[in-house]
Design a protein around this motif. Structure first.
Motif, PDB file in Angstrom:
ATOM      1  N   PRO A   1      39.517   0.272  43.023  1.00 32.41           N
ATOM      2  CA  PRO A   1      39.122   0.764  41.807  1.00 32.41           C
ATOM      3  C   PRO A   1      40.022   0.393  40.493  1.00 32.41           C
ATOM      4  CG  PRO A   1      39.813   2.570  43.484  1.00 32.41           C
ATOM      5  CD  PRO A   1      39.837   1.020  44.205  1.00 32.41           C
ATOM      6  N   GLU A   2      41.211   0.043  40.821  1.00 33.26           N
ATOM      7  CA  GLU A   2      42.044  -0.441  39.592  1.00 33.26           C
ATOM      8  C   GLU A   2      41.436  -1.443  38.832  1.00 33.26           C
ATOM      9  OE1 GLU A   2      45.167  -1.175  42.422  1.00 33.26           O
ATOM     10  OE2 GLU A   2      45.799  -2.920  41.436  1.00 33.26           O
ATOM     11  N   THR A   3      40.456  -2.295  39.477  1.00 29.65           N
ATOM     12  CA  THR A   3      40.207  -3.447  38.721  1.00 29.65           C
ATOM     13  C   THR A   3      38.931  -2.976  37.932  1.00 29.65           C
ATOM     14  OG1 THR A   3      38.192  -3.542  40.399  1.00 29.65           O
ATOM     15  CG2 THR A   3      40.120  -5.087  40.840  1.00 29.65           C
ATOM     16  N   LEU A   4      38.551  -1.866  37.928  1.00 24.12           N
ATOM     17  CA  LEU A   4      37.219  -1.560  36.965  1.00 24.12           C
ATOM     18  C   LEU A   4      37.176  -1.550  35.550  1.00 24.12           C
ATOM     19  CD1 LEU A   4      35.847   1.836  38.776  1.00 24.12           C
ATOM     20  CD2 LEU A   4      34.873  -0.491  38.458  1.00 24.12           C
TER      21      LEU A   4
ATOM     22  N   PHE B   1      48.511   7.807  30.237  1.00 20.82           N
ATOM     23  CA  PHE B   1      48.556   6.551  31.214  1.00 20.82           C
ATOM     24  C   PHE B   1      50.053   6.231  31.077  1.00 20.82           C
ATOM     25  CE2 PHE B   1      47.283   5.176  26.787  1.00 20.82           C
ATOM     26  CZ  PHE B   1      48.253   4.252  26.801  1.00 20.82           C
ATOM     27  N   ASP B   2      50.122   5.176  32.062  1.00 21.18           N
ATOM     28  CA  ASP B   2      51.759   4.578  31.882  1.00 21.18           C
ATOM     29  C   ASP B   2      51.722   3.493  31.351  1.00 21.18           C
ATOM     30  OD1 ASP B   2      53.987   3.605  32.704  1.00 21.18           O
ATOM     31  OD2 ASP B   2      54.192   4.744  34.622  1.00 21.18           O
ATOM     32  N   LEU B   3      52.716   3.021  30.063  1.00 19.48           N
ATOM     33  CA  LEU B   3      52.823   1.897  29.471  1.00 19.48           C
ATOM     34  C   LEU B   3      52.826   0.626  30.342  1.00 19.48           C
ATOM     35  CD1 LEU B   3      54.998   3.016  26.362  1.00 19.48           C
ATOM     36  CD2 LEU B   3      52.481   2.345  26.443  1.00 19.48           C
ATOM     37  N   LEU B   4      53.409   0.959  31.719  1.00 16.72           N
ATOM     38  CA  LEU B   4      54.000  -0.019  32.180  1.00 16.72           C
ATOM     39  C   LEU B   4      52.635  -0.537  33.336  1.00 16.72           C
ATOM     40  CD1 LEU B   4      57.417   0.969  33.868  1.00 16.72           C
ATOM     41  CD2 LEU B   4      56.671  -0.221  31.859  1.00 16.72           C
ATOM     42  N   ASP B   5      51.524   0.165  33.036  1.00 16.89           N
ATOM     43  CA  ASP B   5      50.157  -0.253  33.707  1.00 16.89           C
ATOM     44  C   ASP B   5      49.417  -1.233  32.962  1.00 16.89           C
ATOM     45  OD1 ASP B   5      48.007  -0.137  35.055  1.00 16.89           O
ATOM     46  OD2 ASP B   5      47.615   1.998  34.879  1.00 16.89           O
ATOM     47  N   ALA B   6      49.373  -2.534  33.614  1.00 16.83           N
ATOM     48  CA  ALA B   6      48.672  -3.624  32.824  1.00 16.83           C
ATOM     49  C   ALA B   6      46.940  -3.513  32.777  1.00 16.83           C
ATOM     50  CB  ALA B   6      49.067  -4.746  33.294  1.00 16.83           C
ATOM     51  N   THR B   7      46.456  -2.343  33.666  1.00 17.26           N
ATOM     52  CA  THR B   7      45.017  -2.129  33.418  1.00 17.26           C
ATOM     53  C   THR B   7      44.777  -1.003  32.294  1.00 17.26           C
ATOM     54  OG1 THR B   7      44.907  -0.088  34.936  1.00 17.26           O
ATOM     55  CG2 THR B   7      45.021  -2.450  36.005  1.00 17.26           C
TER      56      THR B   7
ATOM     57  N   PHE C   1      44.260  -5.998  32.867  1.00 17.27           N
ATOM     58  CA  PHE C   1      44.417  -7.031  33.924  1.00 17.27           C
ATOM     59  C   PHE C   1      43.394  -6.264  34.987  1.00 17.27           C
ATOM     60  CE2 PHE C   1      45.662 -10.138  36.933  1.00 17.27           C
ATOM     61  CZ  PHE C   1      44.971 -11.067  36.465  1.00 17.27           C
ATOM     62  N   PHE C   2      43.094  -6.986  35.954  1.00 14.76           N
ATOM     63  CA  PHE C   2      42.429  -6.527  37.083  1.00 14.76           C
ATOM     64  C   PHE C   2      43.164  -5.692  38.063  1.00 14.76           C
ATOM     65  CE2 PHE C   2      40.135 -10.321  35.924  1.00 14.76           C
ATOM     66  CZ  PHE C   2      38.688  -9.929  35.963  1.00 14.76           C
ATOM     67  N   ILE C   3      44.540  -6.004  38.173  1.00 13.06           N
ATOM     68  CA  ILE C   3      45.277  -5.281  39.157  1.00 13.06           C
ATOM     69  C   ILE C   3      46.602  -4.866  38.630  1.00 13.06           C
ATOM     70  CG2 ILE C   3      44.560  -6.421  41.390  1.00 13.06           C
ATOM     71  CD1 ILE C   3      46.858  -8.726  40.701  1.00 13.06           C
ATOM     72  N   GLN C   4      47.385  -4.000  39.382  1.00 12.93           N
ATOM     73  CA  GLN C   4      48.608  -3.407  38.606  1.00 12.93           C
ATOM     74  C   GLN C   4      49.901  -4.010  38.985  1.00 12.93           C
ATOM     75  OE1 GLN C   4      47.481   0.427  40.143  1.00 12.93           O
ATOM     76  NE2 GLN C   4      46.996   1.071  37.840  1.00 12.93           N
ATOM     77  N   ASP C   5      49.863  -4.480  40.273  1.00 10.39           N
ATOM     78  CA  ASP C   5      51.067  -5.074  40.884  1.00 10.39           C
ATOM     79  C   ASP C   5      50.597  -6.468  41.179  1.00 10.39           C
ATOM     80  OD1 ASP C   5      53.111  -5.926  42.807  1.00 10.39           O
ATOM     81  OD2 ASP C   5      53.344  -3.893  43.146  1.00 10.39           O
ATOM     82  N   GLY C   6      51.760  -7.284  41.001  1.00 10.09           N
ATOM     83  CA  GLY C   6      51.484  -8.670  41.093  1.00 10.09           C
ATOM     84  C   GLY C   6      51.230  -9.335  42.622  1.00 10.09           C
ATOM     85  N   ILE C   7      51.734  -8.426  43.529  1.00  8.66           N
ATOM     86  CA  ILE C   7      51.555  -8.591  45.164  1.00  8.66           C
ATOM     87  C   ILE C   7      50.144  -8.809  45.473  1.00  8.66           C
ATOM     88  CG2 ILE C   7      51.715  -6.395  45.932  1.00  8.66           C
ATOM     89  CD1 ILE C   7      53.592  -7.473  48.168  1.00  8.66           C
TER      90      ILE C   7
ATOM     91  N   PRO D   1      37.881   2.751  31.660  1.00  4.73           N
ATOM     92  CA  PRO D   1      36.637   1.857  31.669  1.00  4.73           C
ATOM     93  C   PRO D   1      35.363   3.025  31.181  1.00  4.73           C
ATOM     94  CG  PRO D   1      37.726   1.976  33.990  1.00  4.73           C
ATOM     95  CD  PRO D   1      38.682   2.776  32.880  1.00  4.73           C
ATOM     96  N   THR D   2      35.734   4.287  31.269  1.00  2.00           N
ATOM     97  CA  THR D   2      34.752   5.142  30.334  1.00  2.00           C
ATOM     98  C   THR D   2      34.899   5.224  29.048  1.00  2.00           C
ATOM     99  OG1 THR D   2      35.057   6.506  32.128  1.00  2.00           O
ATOM    100  CG2 THR D   2      33.937   7.768  30.198  1.00  2.00           C
ATOM    101  N   LEU D   3      36.103   4.960  28.520  1.00  5.10           N
ATOM    102  CA  LEU D   3      36.577   4.863  27.107  1.00  5.10           C
ATOM    103  C   LEU D   3      35.772   3.662  26.655  1.00  5.10           C
ATOM    104  CD1 LEU D   3      38.610   5.936  24.768  1.00  5.10           C
ATOM    105  CD2 LEU D   3      40.136   3.963  25.369  1.00  5.10           C
ATOM    106  N   PHE D   4      35.797   2.520  27.384  1.00  5.23           N
ATOM    107  CA  PHE D   4      35.434   1.194  27.114  1.00  5.23           C
ATOM    108  C   PHE D   4      33.997   1.286  26.996  1.00  5.23           C
ATOM    109  CE2 PHE D   4      33.646  -3.010  27.907  1.00  5.23           C
ATOM    110  CZ  PHE D   4      34.333  -3.911  27.014  1.00  5.23           C
ATOM    111  N   TRP D   5      33.313   1.897  27.886  1.00  2.99           N
ATOM    112  CA  TRP D   5      31.923   1.886  27.776  1.00  2.99           C
ATOM    113  C   TRP D   5      31.293   2.798  26.805  1.00  2.99           C
ATOM    114  CZ3 TRP D   5      27.547   0.416  29.695  1.00  2.99           C
ATOM    115  CH2 TRP D   5      26.174   1.155  29.777  1.00  2.99           C
ATOM    116  N   ASN D   6      31.770   4.002  26.384  1.00  8.18           N
ATOM    117  CA  ASN D   6      31.648   4.813  25.497  1.00  8.18           C
ATOM    118  C   ASN D   6      31.910   4.002  24.098  1.00  8.18           C
ATOM    119  OD1 ASN D   6      31.337   6.723  27.261  1.00  8.18           O
ATOM    120  ND2 ASN D   6      33.024   8.011  26.657  1.00  8.18           N
ATOM    121  N   SER D   7      32.674   3.061  23.980  1.00  6.07           N
ATOM    122  CA  SER D   7      32.672   2.361  22.757  1.00  6.07           C
ATOM    123  C   SER D   7      31.828   1.307  22.165  1.00  6.07           C
ATOM    124  CB  SER D   7      34.306   1.678  22.732  1.00  6.07           C
ATOM    125  OG  SER D   7      35.250   2.802  23.130  1.00  6.07           O
TER     126      SER D   7
END
Ligand code: HDD
Length: 694
Positions: free
Chosen positions: A191-194, A295-301, A150-156, A448-454
């Motif tokens: 940048p968390e949106t990237l 990375f943190d499992l709680l991080d939806a990005t 998802f685009f953001i990490q915190d619902g606020i 994002p780099t992992l995605f691009w490389n793949s």
């Protein structure tokens, strides 16, 4: 089979069929006239007494409800889910996931995010993939997307993000598009949106069909077993037809030619008995491995790369029934991430925590009060027994004098049960009250780099083109520059390629690319061996070779695809070269190649001459070719391809162009076979179409 049709049996009680009825008011009074209002004399004023007029117009005045603030545009269908076996029982007490004898009814709603209810389907956007399981233990909602992040990490931040991507507030432009200044301004500053922006610029954001896209629960959830032990889980839906996408030029044209493209595709497939199917899979992480990742499992990005934690199959979902009424079912369905059943629980993901507040809250305004769970589509098949009473739209007549706990006057009922009850996962929580993002959420670039490389080369090309298109529409230069500077942290080549297309100086060189990849992320690795449900256009005119048309129809149908014959008039006939009749399915003038997966021009000299002289037909073929689709022709039909600028000499033809010359009236067996193989590959991505005039 336990529970399989429980929802339909329940809904049968409220389904209304008005065949053979007479018109009444809402009070059941038959009316003698509904075309003129009650007036004081001919040409006189309308009388207040006209209750039929007032009721009819008042109801009309109140027919609209607020559209969803996001995901307003959607389409849904009923189906069912069944586990293959019971292996997941080790980790969860959720019966619908672990008992292979239980077939759980469900409703899925697919959606786009940014557009209004009437916006086009084929916009560049995330697709919602929300499933309501009507389980024996209560409703479980898996409210996911076709992206795993998802685009953001915190619902606020959700209101900020949505305000940025929605049409700009001063002029409400653009509709259903992220290609504008406020979205990219937000991205460049956040940048968390990237990571999700990389998915958004990829072909994942323009699926060929809802039936051909993955679904993800996104968050790390928690399974809980009979001993109260938790296991982290990510949910995945994998489409049996494989994951396939459109191309951007095609999307923009479809938005005009058939704004309902994805909705229609879902509807038609189900009506035709081609029931869409997905496999549910899970990635499981033991609680002891909570901190085993970078990375943190709680991080939806973030994703958990499938190569690191494999997706294990759980069961299959089939969608097999269209709704009867769009508003009653698809519009009024109310999803909520906090609708969980015993065996499934939350984690502290701050995005999920916010969602658990927001979804209930939004239904109160959207559906007008606290009794929306009693609307037929939302009603569980499990027994409902609460002490909640009253409120707008209360549908139940609760008997008895108590609506509180504890009571002795009603024998203490509803009583507190002791089996199959939801018990919140127990864990110790300890901490200072702080407003602060966890340090473990700060790496915004590695994935994002992992995605691009793949990505395959063609996927990378599409991503660069998408960035150029979107940023090309951004008026503020400094916003474009900031986005490029951010991309430089993802991959330098990507940033340079984008910069070149949008009039921005290429960056000096950012973070070094870590070089890791995850093949599961590439659409190039999706299945390519099926042409089931694909739609192929067959262009004909009078004088077409009728035998070939029949061979094509049969050959494709045997492989699960559909041939639609396009000719002068819908429901008309074309005259075959041998004097026989060829049925026309679609009036060629009303059709565009963009809504087909491939095109074939059969032989017949008169037919081919007519088509080669017809700009619409030539453009049709050229456009299909431009969009990398398989194109085929036989005998004189080759001339139509040549007019479209497609090489038909054996050497120059590319693999997605299937040709049969000198057939002598019947196509060789390998013609349809080769075409089907090309169709199965979905598109011929290596084809260079830069100079194709379409
Ligand atoms: Fe959401 C609708 C998916 C984050 C607030 N969301 C909605 C729908 C889907 C998602 C599929 C449409 C459901 C339907 O078909 O009715 N949303 C997601 C995913 C997210 C996400 C996968 C991140 C992982 N959403 C999210 C956040 C918030 C919301 C962080 C608020 C803090 N979402 C809503 C909402 C909606 C909604 C405003 C609009 C209509 C509705 O809920 O019923 O409450």
């Amino acid at each position: 089979m336990a529970n399989g049709d429980a929802k339909h049996e329940q809904l049968d009680g409220v389904r209304a069929d008005l065949t053979d009825t007479e018109l009444t008011t809402q009070q059941g009074v038959r009316v003698d006239h509904t075309d003129d209002s009650l007036q004081a004399g001919e040409r006189g004023p309308t009388l207040l007494e006209d209750f039929h007029f007032r009721e009819k117009v008042t109801h009309f005045d109140h027919e609209r409800i607020p559209e969803r603030v996001v995901h307003a545009r959607g389409a849904g269908a009923y189906g069912h889910f069944q586990p293959y076996d019971g292996w997941l029982g080790e980790h969860t007490v959720a019966k619908f996931l672990t008992d292979p004898n239980v077939r759980t009814p469900l409703f899925v709603r697919f959606s786009t995010v940014a557009g209004s209810r009437g916006s086009a389907d084929t916009v560049r956007d995330v697709r919602g993939f929300a499933t309501k399981f009507y389980t024996e233990q209560g409703n479980y909602d898996l409210v996911g997307n076709n992206f795993p992040v998802f685009f953001i990490q915190d619902g606020i931040k959700f209101p900020d993000f949505v305000h940025a991507v929605k049409p700009e507030p001063h002029n409400e432009i653009p509709q259903a598009a992220s290609a504008h200044d406020t979205f990219w301004d937000f991205v460049s500053l956040q940048p968390e949106t990237l990571h999700t922006v990389m998915w958004l610029m990829s072909d994942r954001a323009i699926p060929r069909s809802y039936r051909m896209m993955q679904g993800f629960g996104v968050h790390t959830f928690r399974l809980v077993n009979a001993q109260g032990k938790g296991t982290f889980v990510k949910f995945h839906w994998t489409p049996v037809l494989g994951s396939h996408s459109l191309v951007w030029d095609e999307c923009q044209k479809i938005a005009g030619a058939d704004a309902d493209f994805n909705r229609r595709d879902l509807w038609d497939a189900i009506e035709a008995g081609q029931f869409p199917e997905w496999e549910l899979g899970v990635q499981l992480v033991d609680e002891t491995d909570e901190f085993a990742f970078d990375f943190d499992l709680l991080d939806a990005t973030k994703i958990i790369p499938e190569e690191q934690v494999p997706v294990r199959p759980v069961g299959k979902m089939v969608l097999d029934r269209n709704p009867d009424n769009f508003f009653a079912e698809t519009e009024q369905i109310a999803f909520h991430t906090a609708n969980v059943v015993p065996g499934i629980d939350f984690t502290n993901d701050p995005l999920l925590q916010a969602r658990n507040f927001s979804y209930l809250d939004t239904q109160l305004i959207r559906l007008g009060g606290p009794n929306f769970a009693q609307i037929p589509i939302n009603r569980p098949v499990a027994e409902v027994s609460t002490n909640q009473r009253d409120g707008y739209g209360q549908q139940r007549i609760h008997r008895g004098g108590t609506s509180y706990t504890p009571n002795s006057l009603s024998g203490g009922c509803p009583a507190i049960g002791d089996s199959e009850v939801f018990r919140h996962y127990q864990t110790r929580v300890d901490g200072d009250k702080i407003r602060k993002r966890s340090e473990s959420f700060t790496d915004h670039y590695s994935q994002p780099t992992l995605f691009w490389n793949s990505m395959a080369t063609w996927e990378k090309d599409h991503i660069v083109e998408a960035f150029r298109f979107e940023l090309g529409k951004v008026g503020h230069r400094h916003v474009r520059e900031r986005v490029v500077a951010e991309l430089d942290h993802v991959d330098h080549d990507l940033a340079v390629a984008v910069a070149h297309g949008i009039g921005v100086d290429p960056p000096a060189g950012g973070t070094e690319n870590h070089g890791r990849s995850s093949p599961a992320l590439s659409l190039a690795n999706s299945r390519t061996d099926s042409i089931a449900t694909r739609k192929v256009a067959v262009l004909v005119a009078d004088g077409v070779d009728a035998t070939e048309v029949e061979q094509i129809r049969r050959g494709l149908s045997e492989r699960g695809a559909t041939a639609e014959v396009l000719g002068a008039s819908h429901d008309g006939r074309a005259r075959g070269a041998d004097g026989s009749e060829v049925n026309i399915d679609v009036a060629a003038r009303t059709a565009m190649s963009v809504v087909y997966d491939g095109v074939i021009v059969p032989g017949g000299s008169e037919s081919a001459r007519t088509l080669a002289a017809d700009g619409h037909a030539v453009h049709f073929v050229a456009e299909a070719y431009k969009h990398h689709k398989p194109v085929a022709a036989s005998d004189e039909g080759l001339e139509v391809l040549r007019r479209a600028g497609i090489s038909t000499d054996g050497e120059g033809a590319d693999p997605g162009v299937v040709l049969a010359a000198n057939t002598g009236g019947a196509l060789p067996d390998q013609f349809v076979e080769q075409f089907a193989a090309a169709l199965g590959k979905h598109r011929e991505w290596d084809r260079d179409t830069a100079s194709t005039p379409a």
